[in-house]
Structures are given as C-alpha cells and as structure tokens.
Design a protein around this motif. Structure first.
Motif, short mmCIF file in Angstrom:
data_model
loop_
_atom_site.label_atom_id
_atom_site.label_comp_id
_atom_site.label_asym_id
_atom_site.label_seq_id
_atom_site.Cartn_x
_atom_site.Cartn_y
_atom_site.Cartn_z
N GLN A 27 0.81 -1.22 0.00
CA GLN A 27 0.00 0.00 0.00
C GLN A 27 0.85 1.27 0.00
O GLN A 27 0.48 2.26 -0.64
CB GLN A 27 -0.95 0.01 1.21
N ALA A 28 1.98 1.27 0.71
CA ALA A 28 2.84 2.46 0.70
C ALA A 28 3.44 2.67 -0.69
O ALA A 28 3.49 3.79 -1.19
CB ALA A 28 3.95 2.32 1.74
N HIS A 29 3.88 1.57 -1.32
CA HIS A 29 4.38 1.66 -2.70
C HIS A 29 3.29 2.21 -3.62
O HIS A 29 3.54 3.09 -4.45
CB HIS A 29 4.79 0.27 -3.21
N GLN A 30 2.09 1.66 -3.48
CA GLN A 30 0.99 2.07 -4.36
C GLN A 30 0.70 3.57 -4.21
O GLN A 30 0.45 4.26 -5.21
CB GLN A 30 -0.26 1.25 -4.03
N HIS A 31 0.73 4.05 -2.98
CA HIS A 31 0.47 5.47 -2.72
C HIS A 31 1.50 6.34 -3.45
O HIS A 31 1.14 7.32 -4.13
CB HIS A 31 0.53 5.73 -1.22
N ILE A 32 2.78 5.96 -3.33
CA ILE A 32 3.86 6.72 -3.99
C ILE A 32 3.70 6.66 -5.51
O ILE A 32 3.80 7.68 -6.20
CB ILE A 32 5.23 6.14 -3.59
N LEU A 33 3.45 5.48 -6.03
CA LEU A 33 3.39 5.31 -7.48
C LEU A 33 2.19 6.04 -8.08
O LEU A 33 2.29 6.61 -9.17
CB LEU A 33 3.34 3.81 -7.83
N ARG A 34 1.07 6.05 -7.37
CA ARG A 34 -0.10 6.79 -7.89
C ARG A 34 0.19 8.29 -7.93
O ARG A 34 -0.20 8.98 -8.87
CB ARG A 34 -1.33 6.50 -7.03
N ARG A 35 0.86 8.80 -6.89
CA ARG A 35 1.23 10.22 -6.88
C ARG A 35 2.20 10.53 -8.02
O ARG A 35 2.10 11.58 -8.68
CB ARG A 35 1.89 10.57 -5.54
N LEU A 36 3.14 9.62 -8.27
CA LEU A 36 4.11 9.79 -9.34
C LEU A 36 3.40 9.86 -10.70
O LEU A 36 3.68 10.74 -11.52
CB LEU A 36 5.12 8.64 -9.33
N VAL A 37 2.46 8.93 -10.91
CA VAL A 37 1.71 8.91 -12.16
C VAL A 37 0.89 10.19 -12.33
O VAL A 37 0.88 10.80 -13.41
CB VAL A 37 0.78 7.66 -12.20
N GLU A 38 0.24 10.62 -11.26
CA GLU A 38 -0.60 11.82 -11.32
C GLU A 38 0.23 13.06 -11.67
O GLU A 38 -0.14 13.84 -12.55
CB GLU A 38 -1.29 12.01 -9.97
N ARG A 39 1.38 13.22 -11.00
CA ARG A 39 2.21 14.40 -11.28
C ARG A 39 2.81 14.32 -12.68
O ARG A 39 2.90 15.34 -13.38
CB ARG A 39 3.32 14.52 -10.23
N ALA A 40 3.22 13.14 -13.12
CA ALA A 40 3.78 13.00 -14.46
C ALA A 40 2.76 13.42 -15.52
O ALA A 40 3.10 14.11 -16.49
CB ALA A 40 4.23 11.56 -14.69
N ARG A 41 1.51 13.04 -15.32
CA ARG A 41 0.47 13.42 -16.28
C ARG A 41 0.23 14.92 -16.27
O ARG A 41 0.01 15.53 -17.33
CB ARG A 41 -0.81 12.63 -15.99
N GLN A 42 0.29 15.53 -15.07
CA GLN A 42 0.12 16.98 -14.97
C GLN A 42 1.21 17.72 -15.74
O GLN A 42 0.96 18.77 -16.35
CB GLN A 42 0.14 17.40 -13.50
N LEU A 43 2.44 17.17 -15.71
CA LEU A 43 3.58 17.83 -16.35
C LEU A 43 3.81 17.36 -17.79
O LEU A 43 4.79 17.77 -18.42
CB LEU A 43 4.85 17.57 -15.53
N ASP A 44 2.90 16.49 -18.28
CA ASP A 44 3.06 15.91 -19.63
C ASP A 44 4.39 15.16 -19.74
O ASP A 44 5.08 15.25 -20.76
CB ASP A 44 2.96 17.00 -20.70
N CYS A 45 4.72 14.44 -18.67
CA CYS A 45 5.93 13.61 -18.64
C CYS A 45 5.52 12.14 -18.55
O CYS A 45 4.34 11.82 -18.42
CB CYS A 45 6.79 13.97 -17.42
N HIS A 46 6.50 11.27 -18.60
CA HIS A 46 6.26 9.85 -18.34
C HIS A 46 6.62 9.53 -16.90
O HIS A 46 7.45 10.20 -16.28
CB HIS A 46 7.08 8.98 -19.29
N SER A 47 6.00 8.48 -16.38
CA SER A 47 6.30 7.98 -15.04
C SER A 47 7.10 6.69 -15.18
O SER A 47 6.80 5.85 -16.03
CB SER A 47 5.01 7.72 -14.26
N ALA A 48 8.13 6.54 -14.34
CA ALA A 48 9.01 5.39 -14.48
C ALA A 48 9.51 4.90 -13.13
O ALA A 48 9.63 5.68 -12.17
CB ALA A 48 10.19 5.72 -15.38
N VAL A 49 9.80 3.62 -13.08
CA VAL A 49 10.40 2.98 -11.91
C VAL A 49 11.65 2.26 -12.36
O VAL A 49 11.64 1.56 -13.38
CB VAL A 49 9.42 1.97 -11.26
N LEU A 50 12.72 2.45 -11.61
CA LEU A 50 13.93 1.63 -11.79
C LEU A 50 14.00 0.67 -10.62
O LEU A 50 14.00 1.09 -9.46
CB LEU A 50 15.18 2.50 -11.83
N THR A 51 14.04 -0.61 -10.92
CA THR A 51 14.15 -1.61 -9.86
C THR A 51 15.31 -2.54 -10.17
O THR A 51 15.96 -2.42 -11.21
CB THR A 51 12.83 -2.38 -9.69
#
Length: 308
Positions: A27-51
């Motif tokens: 759930q903590a990961h999901q919270h971070i990733l959803r925020r990342l996706v939301e901000r990326a869309r606002q800025l017309d950027c892509h969202s990415a994870v490096l694992t």
C-alpha cells in the motif's frame, strides 16, 4: 507499460522516476506510485520505476536469505495496473554495487531523461550508500534534474514495509499482511505430481511447485481462493503448507484442496490467494483423525468464504 532491462531502454520523453526494490508493491508503494503517475500526467511527462533483479541484498549480504513477496513479473503487472509508463530493471551484481552515485546516475541518464527523481527519506544510492539525500541534491543540480523527497506513508499509524509483511506471513497472520498489501498475499506456481495421499483419503490436492526463494506463510492451514491462470476460473480452497508430519514427510509442500473440483491439472499454472489462517500444522495419531480434521477445515473454509 514498457517493461525491459535498463540497457535496452532509450527513452526520449522527460520522465519522473523513482528507484527501489518495490517487492510486494504494497500500500505504501501504491500510494507513492499513484502520486508519481498523477504528477507525471500533470507535467506531460512519463512515469518510471527503476528496480533491481536480483534483490541487492543477494549480492551485498549473501548470508541473508531473501524471500520475495512478488516475482519481477508480478511487480510489473501491479505497476501497469497503477499506470506506470516504464519499469526498467537493472541487473544487480558486483559491478553495479561498485558504481559511485554520479556514475550510477549517469548510467541511468544515458537511457532515461530524468526530470524529477523521487526518493524516500532514508534512500541511499551508489557504492557503500554514498549517495545520501544532500549528495543526490547536488548531483541533481549538476546533471539537470530535481530531487523530490517522499515522506513516510503510514497505515493505521504503522509504517508499511515489505519487512513488516514478511514478519506477518512468518507468523501466519495473513489478514494483517493482506491489509498492508492492499490485496490478498498470493503464491503462483505449477501443479506437479504429489504422492496421491490426498486423493486416497478423499481430499485430492493440487501440489504446487513454488520458487524456492519465494516467501511462504507459516506452516498451517488456510482459507484460500485458487485461480487457474490459463482459463481464469476461480475456486474456493483450503490450503496446507508444511512438512506433513502425520506421514513423516520432510520438506515443505504447498497443497490446495479445491472445492467442487475434480479435474487433472498437472502442469497447469495457478495462483493461490491466502485469506484466513485456520490452524497451525498438527501431527495426528492416525489417518482417521487427520481425515476428520481436514473435513472440519474444509467446512470452516466454505463457511468463511460464504460470509466474506
């Protein structure tokens, strides 16, 4: 979502990226990733994870046995559902572990044009963890991106972590683990021939081969749902994890008795989702007592599934 090794990625779009193991995608990961996706869309950027694959501790702390909550493919599927555009995997080895923070970031920037790097408060990067937050902020200014700190995220005033989930599972507390995950903990594997004892006593089971480095709940009996992955059908089930002490069998096994089901499924992939702990593993004096207890376990599981 694009899912690939970092070396094969050549992104052009400005990207918001976070780095981590993300085992469990809880759930903590999901919270971070959803925020990342939301901000990326606002800025017309892509969202990415490096694992990383394998887990860095397999290289840096080989004396510690890593038990994964999710496979890399399961992590990818969960991140795709959240809306992440890119999951880049960096194979972690001795060479990777020796990279300085700047060399690591330059390697990353060769493949992904990072605009913002999102990291947690205790995040460290590079050889011997030299890339602390102040170091990363200086490197970001030099290399052309900003560092966005991620605050701790709590659930019911508890910090959710993969370690906490493993601790719950080791104690058989699948309900708390599921609460932290935001979904049922599951095991995925292939049905392999067993010793046929279940069929002989009237409770045929699917003996499921699970990767040896995957986390298992504590030995015992659980209410489960089982999905056949090739045709998507789901069944209620009671699942036993353990060494089958009544028969004197050594070596942990995962055996699921599917309700109202009688088909040959050897070689087929399935997913077992754990919903409720029923009891710990017991040794019975004889087959009759074992059969009677399995009957009670199955009845409990059927009633639990009807109520939930």
């Amino acid at each position: 979502m694009h899912f690939a090794e970092l070396a094969s990625v050549q992104y052009k779009t400005p990207t918001l990226l976070t780095i981590g193991k993300f085992d469990g995608v809880h759930q903590a990961h999901q919270h971070i990733l959803r925020r990342l996706v939301e901000r990326a869309r606002q800025l017309d950027c892509h969202s990415a994870v490096l694992t990383f694959d394998p887990h860095p501790d397999e290289i840096l702390r080989p004396e510690r046995e890593i038990r994964y909550l999710t496979t890399i493919n399961e992590r990818a599927a969960l991140m795709q559902d959240i809306g992440i555009d890119l999951l880049a995997v960096l194979p972690f080895n001795q060479a990777t572990s020796q990279l300085s923070p700047k060399a690591f970031l330059q390697l990353l920037l060769n493949h992904v044009p990072v605009r913002e790097l999102w990291v947690g408060p205790d995040f460290k990067l590079g050889h011997r963890g030299a890339g602390t937050m102040p170091v990363l902020q200086d490197l970001g200014q030099e290399l052309g991106f900003t560092i966005e700190p991620i605050p701790y995220w709590t659930l019911d005033d508890e910090i959710v972590s993969s370690t906490a989930i493993r601790t719950c599972l080791a104690a058989g507390d699948v309900q708390t683990a599921n609460h932290y995950l935001g979904r049922p903990f599951s095991l995925q594997g292939t049905v392999v021939p067993g010793d046929q004892r279940g069929r002989k006593i009237g409770f045929p089971t699917a003996n499921v081969q699970i990767a040896s480095n995957h986390m298992l709940p504590a030995d015992g009996v659980y209410v489960c749902k089982v999905q056949l992955l090739d045709d998507r059908r789901s069944f209620g089930a009671v699942t036993n994890i353990g060494v089958r002490p009544t028969f004197g069998v050594l070596g942990r096994a995962v055996e699921a008795h599917l309700f109202d089901f009688n088909e040959d499924i050897y070689g087929r992939p399935l997913r077992i989702s754990f919903l409720q702990h029923i009891r710990g593993e017991q040794k019975f004096a004889g087959i009759e007592q074992l059969v009677a207890q399995i009957g009670r376990d199955a009845q409990f599981a059927r009633e639990w599934l009807e109520q939930h």
